[in-house]
Design an enzyme around this catalytic site. Sequence first.
Site, PDB file in Angstrom:
ATOM      1  N   ASP A   1       5.514 -67.356 -43.701  1.00  0.00           N
ATOM      2  CA  ASP A   1       4.228 -67.137 -43.993  1.00  0.00           C
ATOM      3  C   ASP A   1       3.976 -65.830 -43.011  1.00  0.00           C
ATOM      4  O   ASP A   1       4.468 -65.571 -42.207  1.00  0.00           O
ATOM      5  CB  ASP A   1       3.210 -68.247 -43.588  1.00  0.00           C
ATOM      6  CG  ASP A   1       1.843 -67.743 -44.100  1.00  0.00           C
ATOM      7  OD1 ASP A   1       1.504 -67.291 -45.250  1.00  0.00           O
ATOM      8  OD2 ASP A   1       1.020 -67.970 -43.134  1.00  0.00           O
TER       9      ASP A   1
ATOM     10  N   ASP B   1       0.284 -64.049 -42.613  1.00  0.00           N
ATOM     11  CA  ASP B   1      -0.961 -64.358 -41.977  1.00  0.00           C
ATOM     12  C   ASP B   1      -1.095 -65.612 -40.869  1.00  0.00           C
ATOM     13  O   ASP B   1      -0.746 -66.561 -41.410  1.00  0.00           O
ATOM     14  CB  ASP B   1      -2.214 -64.164 -42.786  1.00  0.00           C
ATOM     15  CG  ASP B   1      -2.305 -62.982 -43.627  1.00  0.00           C
ATOM     16  OD1 ASP B   1      -2.497 -61.794 -42.968  1.00  0.00           O
ATOM     17  OD2 ASP B   1      -2.215 -63.319 -44.645  1.00  0.00           O
TER      18      ASP B   1
END
Length: 233
Positions: A23, A25
């Site tokens: 991922d 962020d």
Amino acid sequence: MTRSRSDALSPVDCRPLRGVIFDMDGVLTDTIEFHYQTWQRLADEEGIPFNRHANEALRGLSRRDSLLRLLQGRVLPESKLQELLDRKNRYFRSFIETMTADSLLPGVRPFLDDLREAGIKTAVASASQNVYVVIEKLGIAPDIDIITNVYDVDRPKPAPDVFLYAAQQLGLGPEDCVVFEDAESGVEAARAAQMRVVGLGDAAQVGAADWILPGLEGIRWHHVQGTLGAIAP
Ligand code: G6P
Ligand code: MG
């Protein structure tokens, strides 16, 4: 460091992990603070109550789903929703402009180097429409084989779609991949994809992960392989 799944495979069933799906962020860079500040500004301008605690619940959600959560049931015409989404992103883009390789979270750079050396394939699978520009600003585009986001697939996280798509683009199966996530919806998506998952940060968010770490600092590929290589996806 905790492990929440213990269904060990026999050595015969064990297949080494071959790919890492990050991922973005909150995993590679701390854009969570930028998202917080921009949502807070928008909420203040619109007279909607919002705070850091409420922002935590937005981790991993798409921009539109975040706005709907922030509006707490207030019904607005589509044109107004669109204006709010555009304004929020305009504020966020001014933060992105300030990003450099120094904006990588601790441990990311050495971990990426380690993965290259070990011949492990890498992908970023984000909920962010800004994923390409952020990866560029961080200077890690050459380290990532596949960059994708939830707009490439039918359903956003917590559906497994974006992780399955990333694995497919890497030429790997779900059982070959390990996901690194900081959000509850992302951990849920990785589990739904039948992938092993490392949760980074708060157990309140990532408690369903196979392995929970504070962040990537000090982590090497052999730690990941040694810890997760012998449990079932
Ligand atoms: C990430 C963040 C969310 C953010 C979403 C959309 O998943 O965790 O907080 O809302 O991306 O980002 P975007 O850049 O498209 O507004
Ligand atoms: Mg995240």
